[in-house]
Motif scaffolding. Structure first.
Motif, PDB file in Angstrom:
ATOM      1  N   PHE A 220      44.058  -5.068   2.950  1.00 15.93           N
ATOM      2  CA  PHE A 220      44.632  -3.910   2.262  1.00 15.93           C
ATOM      3  C   PHE A 220      44.692  -4.110   0.751  1.00 15.93           C
ATOM      4  N   GLY A 221      44.501  -5.359   0.302  1.00 16.77           N
ATOM      5  CA  GLY A 221      44.566  -5.635  -1.128  1.00 16.77           C
ATOM      6  C   GLY A 221      45.906  -5.294  -1.729  1.00 16.77           C
ATOM      7  N   ALA A 222      46.959  -5.416  -0.934  1.00 18.58           N
ATOM      8  CA  ALA A 222      48.298  -5.017  -1.382  1.00 18.58           C
ATOM      9  C   ALA A 222      49.349  -5.661  -0.491  1.00 18.58           C
ATOM     10  N   GLU A 223      50.607  -5.516  -0.900  1.00 26.69           N
ATOM     11  CA  GLU A 223      51.738  -6.021  -0.113  1.00 26.69           C
ATOM     12  C   GLU A 223      52.280  -4.913   0.785  1.00 26.69           C
ATOM     13  N   PRO A 224      52.853  -5.269   1.922  1.00 28.13           N
ATOM     14  CA  PRO A 224      53.432  -4.247   2.805  1.00 28.13           C
ATOM     15  C   PRO A 224      54.528  -3.457   2.099  1.00 28.13           C
ATOM     16  N   THR A 225      54.563  -2.155   2.379  1.00 25.02           N
ATOM     17  CA  THR A 225      55.650  -1.320   1.851  1.00 25.02           C
ATOM     18  C   THR A 225      56.800  -1.250   2.844  1.00 25.02           C
ATOM     19  N   SER A 226      56.484  -1.541   4.104  1.00 22.99           N
ATOM     20  CA  SER A 226      57.520  -1.499   5.141  1.00 22.99           C
ATOM     21  C   SER A 226      57.184  -2.510   6.226  1.00 22.99           C
ATOM     22  N   PHE A 227      58.198  -3.255   6.645  1.00 27.09           N
ATOM     23  CA  PHE A 227      58.054  -4.181   7.762  1.00 27.09           C
ATOM     24  C   PHE A 227      58.568  -3.431   8.995  1.00 27.09           C
ATOM     25  N   VAL A 228      57.633  -2.810   9.699  1.00 25.62           N
ATOM     26  CA  VAL A 228      57.979  -1.843  10.745  1.00 25.62           C
ATOM     27  C   VAL A 228      58.622  -2.512  11.946  1.00 25.62           C
ATOM     28  N   SER A 229      58.010  -3.597  12.426  1.00 32.14           N
ATOM     29  CA  SER A 229      58.539  -4.269  13.611  1.00 32.14           C
ATOM     30  C   SER A 229      58.063  -5.705  13.635  1.00 32.14           C
ATOM     31  N   ALA A 230      58.817  -6.559  14.315  1.00 34.77           N
ATOM     32  CA  ALA A 230      58.434  -7.950  14.507  1.00 34.77           C
ATOM     33  C   ALA A 230      59.080  -8.436  15.798  1.00 34.77           C
ATOM     34  N   SER A 231      58.259  -8.904  16.725  1.00 40.23           N
ATOM     35  CA  SER A 231      58.753  -9.336  18.034  1.00 40.23           C
ATOM     36  C   SER A 231      58.373 -10.790  18.269  1.00 40.23           C
ATOM     37  N   PRO A 232      59.342 -11.692  18.206  1.00 38.18           N
ATOM     38  CA  PRO A 232      59.037 -13.108  18.398  1.00 38.18           C
ATOM     39  C   PRO A 232      59.197 -13.544  19.852  1.00 38.18           C
ATOM     40  N   GLN A 233      58.519 -14.627  20.197  1.00 35.89           N
ATOM     41  CA  GLN A 233      58.801 -15.342  21.431  1.00 35.89           C
ATOM     42  C   GLN A 233      59.355 -16.696  21.018  1.00 35.89           C
ATOM     43  N   PRO A 234      60.666 -16.929  21.201  1.00 33.12           N
ATOM     44  CA  PRO A 234      61.271 -18.177  20.724  1.00 33.12           C
ATOM     45  C   PRO A 234      60.705 -19.395  21.448  1.00 33.12           C
ATOM     46  N   SER A 235      60.659 -20.501  20.738  1.00 34.90           N
ATOM     47  CA  SER A 235      60.213 -21.755  21.324  1.00 34.90           C
ATOM     48  C   SER A 235      61.287 -22.307  22.246  1.00 34.90           C
ATOM     49  N   SER A 236      60.856 -22.961  23.324  1.00 32.72           N
ATOM     50  CA  SER A 236      61.811 -23.572  24.249  1.00 32.72           C
ATOM     51  C   SER A 236      62.483 -24.784  23.617  1.00 32.72           C
ATOM     52  N   ASN A 237      61.852 -25.352  22.584  1.00 33.34           N
ATOM     53  CA  ASN A 237      62.412 -26.524  21.914  1.00 33.34           C
ATOM     54  C   ASN A 237      63.496 -26.139  20.916  1.00 33.34           C
ATOM     55  N   ASP A 238      63.290 -25.015  20.214  1.00 32.55           N
ATOM     56  CA  ASP A 238      64.230 -24.575  19.180  1.00 32.55           C
ATOM     57  C   ASP A 238      64.105 -23.062  19.053  1.00 32.55           C
ATOM     58  N   GLU A 239      65.118 -22.331  19.452  1.00 29.09           N
ATOM     59  CA  GLU A 239      65.048 -20.874  19.449  1.00 29.09           C
ATOM     60  C   GLU A 239      64.955 -20.286  18.051  1.00 29.09           C
ATOM     61  N   ARG A 240      65.189 -21.095  17.037  1.00 32.18           N
ATOM     62  CA  ARG A 240      65.021 -20.619  15.668  1.00 32.18           C
ATOM     63  C   ARG A 240      63.543 -20.577  15.261  1.00 32.18           C
ATOM     64  N   CYS A 241      62.701 -21.163  16.097  1.00 30.61           N
ATOM     65  CA  CYS A 241      61.256 -21.181  15.842  1.00 30.61           C
ATOM     66  C   CYS A 241      60.541 -20.277  16.840  1.00 30.61           C
TER      67      CYS A 241
END
Length: 433
Positions: A220-241
């Motif tokens: 896009f040659g640009a930075e996002p204007t909106s962070f619409v969604s983000a869905s993580p799958q936490p690690s079993s070792n550390d849920e912060r990752c």
């Protein structure tokens, strides 16, 4: 999007042929002498092997916290000097450059120490742990002087001619949707790997996903204007990752960017979707998903008139193996043209595919721009790094410090959107004890 058997055979054949032609160059006077901080697994691929064919690069020294490991590493890769500590290596007056492949949480501190010692720094991706560290490092006064050392974040794929050929095929303003997917089968990295340790700057978005997000920003040659969604799958070792992440972004031209990155891909089956083998191998490590990494760009429709017919043209451009195009890649330009009568009835539809590859720069056999079809992305990156240190124009491929800052800001904001904490700031910067 999956590769065919013939694609895989072509990959193996092309890469084997190129390796057979790879020489070891005789070193020139004034060659840059590199020291490596840590006996990291990425170092041979990223620096040691590429340096063998570069006449102006010598890998001269290494240091690791485990001295026995450092000596074994040096013996294996014919590195003549082993320093007892990182500080000793950085302050070695015989070294010109420092390669930093340490855990991400250590990047800021040791990259800055190397720069302050007057050394040029090749810094593994992601550059640092968060945007605060990125701003502090890339805007540091040590980099503002006329003869400042060179600092580069090692996003190697951005130095290969294939990436720039891909970008030349469209105007970022015309991109309607872009999708970047990367995945590695579950089991390659253990649950307690440093990639899944929060204090060390872990997380898949920090590792594999760095390529996805930087590719979207480049498309896009640009930075996002909106962070619409983000869905993580936490690690079993550390849920912060996160072991996996899916995210969607809006960009200034109205286009949408999507990424999916996974360091623990497993076969998933949903009733009524997918094939029988997905049901049979449910939850097994997925060794075929998104291999190799690919990205696709859908351009906005173009409208015209031809002999009283309304003509609509839609292009989709797919790049297979954008992360490792030196092994094999293919850029497919898929065009669908639809012809309609004045009453909007479809008269005919035409489809075509044009494929491109680029292993060398156009005209690379002369002038400052160099390249060989067997050069890896890391070898092209090393060429660009040396050119910058030597004050040569080179290919022009580069990752600017401002780009690295914006990259970390986008990673931070994605984590926030996912409801996860941003990676911690190094105590040297934060002032923590």
């Amino acid at each position: 999007m999956a590769m065919t058997v013939m694609d895989w055979l072509n990959l193996i054949g092309e890469w084997s042929e190129k390796l057979a032609r790879r020489p070891n160059d005789v070193k020139k006077d004034g060659a840059l002498r590199f020291g490596i901080l840590g006996a990291a697994q990425i170092a041979p691929q990223a620096l040691i092997i590429p340096a063998r064919s570069h006449a102006e690069v010598i890998v001269a020294a290494v240091a690791a916290r485990d001295k026995r490991r450092a000596h074994a590493f040096a013996k294996k890769y014919n590195i003549p000097i082993v320093h007892d500590t990182y500080d000793e290596l950085i302050n070695d007056p015989a070294l010109d450059c420092i390669y930093v492949p340490l855990p991400v949480a250590m990047h800021y501190e040791w990259a800055l120490k190397a720069l302050q010692a007057g050394k040029h720094v090749l810094l593994e991706k992601p550059s640092v742990s968060n945007a605060e560290e990125a701003r502090a490092l890339f805007e540091h006064p040590v980099l503002q002087s006329p003869n400042a050392p060179v600092l580069l974040e090692a996003r190697h794929y951005q130095f290969h001619p294939a990436w720039h050929t891909f970008l030349s095929l469209f105007d970022p303003a015309d991109v309607e949707e872009a999708n970047v997917r990367t995945a590695i089968a579950a089991g390659l990295f253990p649950a307690d790997d440093i990639r899944f340790k929060y204090e060390l700057g872990g997380g898949t978005l920090m590792d594999l996903g760095t390529y996805n997000l930087s590719a979207l920003r480049g498309i896009f040659g640009a930075e996002p204007t909106s962070f619409v969604s983000a869905s993580p799958q936490p690690s079993s070792n550390d849920e912060r990752c996160d072991i996996a992440m899916e995210a969607t972004y809006d960009f200034p031209n109205g286009g949408v960017g999507k990424l999916s990155c996974n360091l623990g891909a497993r076969v998933k089956y949903e009733k009524g979707k997918g094939s029988w083998w997905a049901w049979l191998f449910q939850d097994w490590p997925d060794v075929v998903a998104d291999m190799p990494p690919w990205l696709t760009v859908k351009l906005r429709e173009m409208h015209g008139v031809e002999e009283d017919m309304a003509v609509t043209t839609q292009k989709t451009i797919v790049m297979n193996n954008f992360m490792g195009p030196h092994m094999w890649h293919r850029i497919d330009i898929n065009t669908t043209t639809t012809y309609r009568s004045p009453n909007n009835t479809i008269i005919k539809t035409e489809t075509s595919t044009e494929s491109k590859k680029a292993y060398v720069w156009p005209g690379s056999q002369g002038g400052d721009t160099k390249g060989e079809d067997w050069w890896t992305t890391y070898r092209y990156m090393l060429e660009g790094f040396v050119d910058r240190v030597k004050g040569r124009k080179g290919s022009g491929a580069w990752v600017e410090g401002d780009d690295s800052i914006k990259q970390m800001a986008a990673i931070d904001e994605t984590y926030r959107k996912a409801g996860m904490v941003v990676r911690p700031t190094n105590k040297v910067l934060s002032g923590a004890n």
